[in-house]
Design a protein around this motif. Structure first.
Motif, short mmCIF file in Angstrom:
data_model
loop_
_atom_site.label_atom_id
_atom_site.label_comp_id
_atom_site.label_asym_id
_atom_site.label_seq_id
_atom_site.Cartn_x
_atom_site.Cartn_y
_atom_site.Cartn_z
N VAL A 1 -20.59 -3.04 38.90
CA VAL A 1 -20.93 -1.76 38.26
C VAL A 1 -19.73 -0.82 38.31
O VAL A 1 -19.40 -0.17 37.31
N SER A 2 -19.08 -0.79 39.46
CA SER A 2 -17.99 0.17 39.56
C SER A 2 -16.84 -0.20 38.62
O SER A 2 -16.26 0.66 37.95
N ARG A 3 -16.55 -1.50 38.51
CA ARG A 3 -15.49 -1.95 37.58
C ARG A 3 -15.81 -1.54 36.15
O ARG A 3 -15.00 -0.98 35.45
N ARG B 1 -13.98 1.15 33.50
CA ARG B 1 -13.45 0.73 32.19
C ARG B 1 -14.11 1.51 31.05
O ARG B 1 -13.44 1.94 30.11
N ALA B 2 -15.43 1.68 31.17
CA ALA B 2 -16.15 2.43 30.13
C ALA B 2 -15.58 3.85 30.04
O ALA B 2 -15.30 4.34 28.93
N ALA B 3 -15.38 4.48 31.21
CA ALA B 3 -14.86 5.86 31.21
C ALA B 3 -13.49 5.91 30.53
O ALA B 3 -13.21 6.79 29.71
N PHE C 1 -24.71 4.58 30.06
CA PHE C 1 -25.10 3.55 29.08
C PHE C 1 -24.61 2.18 29.53
O PHE C 1 -25.35 1.20 29.54
N ILE C 2 -23.34 2.13 29.98
CA ILE C 2 -22.77 0.83 30.36
C ILE C 2 -23.44 0.28 31.62
O ILE C 2 -23.75 -0.91 31.69
N SER C 3 -23.73 1.17 32.62
CA SER C 3 -24.36 0.60 33.82
C SER C 3 -25.77 0.11 33.48
O SER C 3 -26.23 -0.90 34.01
#
Ligand code: PEP
Ligand code: MN
Length: 334
Positions: free
Chosen positions: A301-303, A307-309, A317-319
């Motif tokens: 999740v953190s990766r 990347r999404a940010a 949304f991505i998580s």
């Protein structure tokens, strides 16, 4: 403008048989590769010069002009001497400015020839435009572009993904130059050719180049993607119907097609990711490791949030999306 004919000229009988079939279909130009750029050595590399008179005779005796691929000055000289009317520059050549410049040097001052430049393998509009500019500078007035899709590493439904925005860019930069589409090399699979050909005509391409062979299964190159003359006839029949009754918004259609393509890639990638999760599942099972590993999930999740940010995509949304993907991976491992 329809150019059709086999990937490669294989024998006088083979090329004559296609030409005979094409004569009554409204096809204006017979194609046939004489020098074939092959990925691996040892594959059929074309008949070479002896096939030129077979191609010219098959086409001209039936009122068709003839086209072949040239990749060197020697090819150009031999093709022109044999009476070939139309030269095309293959994708592997367009991306090489040295070769394009050499070819231009022998074409300078040659008036009676059409030149069609295929897009380079990589989706770089500038490289394609640069090659076209060289032909314009060499004084080639009957010049066009052929969209044959772009090579990608990730798995795709297409042999060469269309990326319709690239030919759209060529249209914008060189307005008025004819652009045709080669659905055969985009698809790599005869069953997909009609749908891509129809789409190309909806997008406003000026014609098509379609590989057609008397017996595709036995073709010496590109067997999977060639149509029979009967299949080509059926496809050309459908093209006429479409042209009359649809006037889609080109720009939206082009963007939607990009989205469809990206969706295909997203699904291919998810499928690949799930297959790897299954492989990990087998190892976990053999070694008695628990399926759900909270620290690994935190790490994932953190990766992806970082990347999404970076890409300006909402982290929430991505998580959320990854929670679903992770659940599916866990399911595969149970
Ligand atoms: C061909 O037309 O047979 C061919 C080799 O094309 P491309 O250069 O598009 O791969
Ligand atoms: Mn081919």
């Amino acid at each position: 403008m329809i150019i059709a004919g086999p990937c490669s000229v294989e024998s006088p009988e083979q090329i004559a048989s296609v030409a005979e079939g094409l004569k009554s279909l409204g096809v204006s130009c017979l194609r046939g590769g004489v020098w074939k750029p092959r990925t691996h050595p040892g594959a059929f590399e074309g008949i070479g010069e002896p096939a030129l008179p077979w191609l010219v005779e098959a086409g001209h005796s039936r009122g068709l002009s003839v086209a072949t691929e040239v990749a060197s000055t020697r090819h150009v000289e031999a093709a022109l001497k044999a009476g070939v009317d139309v030269l095309w520059i293959g994708a592997r050549t367009t991306g090489n400015p040295f070769l394009v410049e050499d070819i231009c040097s022998v074409l300078r001052g040659v008036e009676d020839v059409d030149v069609w430049v295929k897009n380079p393998l990589n989706p770089d509009p500038e490289l394609w435009i640069g090659a076209l500019e060289r032909f314009i500078r060499a004084g080639i007035s009957r010049l066009g572009g052929i969209h044959r899709g772009f090579s990608v590493y990730h798995p795709s439904r297409y042999r060469n993904v269309p990326m319709w925005q690239v030919p759209a860019e060529i249209r914008r930069v060189i307005p008025g130059m004819p652009l045709i589409c080669d659905p055969s090399h985009i698809c790599g699979d005869a069953s997909l050719v009609p749908e891509v050909a129809l789409k190309a005509m909806e997008f406003g391409f000026d014609g098509l180049m379609i590989e057609t062979h008397p017996n595709p299964a036995r073709a010496l190159s590109d067997a999977a993607q060639q149509l029979t003359v009967a299949q080509l006839a059926e496809l050309l029949g459908k093209l006429k119907v479409r042209k009359q009754d649809s006037q889609p918004n080109d720009k939206i259609e082009m963007l939607r097609s990009q989205i469809d393509q990206l969706d295909d890639s997203i699904i291919d990638l998810i499928s690949e990711r799930l297959d790897i999760a299954s492989e990990i599942g087998e190892i976990k099972s053999v070694e008695g490791i628990a399926v759900f590993q909270p620290e690994r999930w935190e790490q994932v999740v953190s990766r992806v949030e970082t990347r999404a940010a970076d890409r300006g995509v909402s982290t929430g949304f991505i998580s959320g999306l990854y929670r679903l993907i992770h659940q599916e991976s866990i399911k595969r491992q149970m």
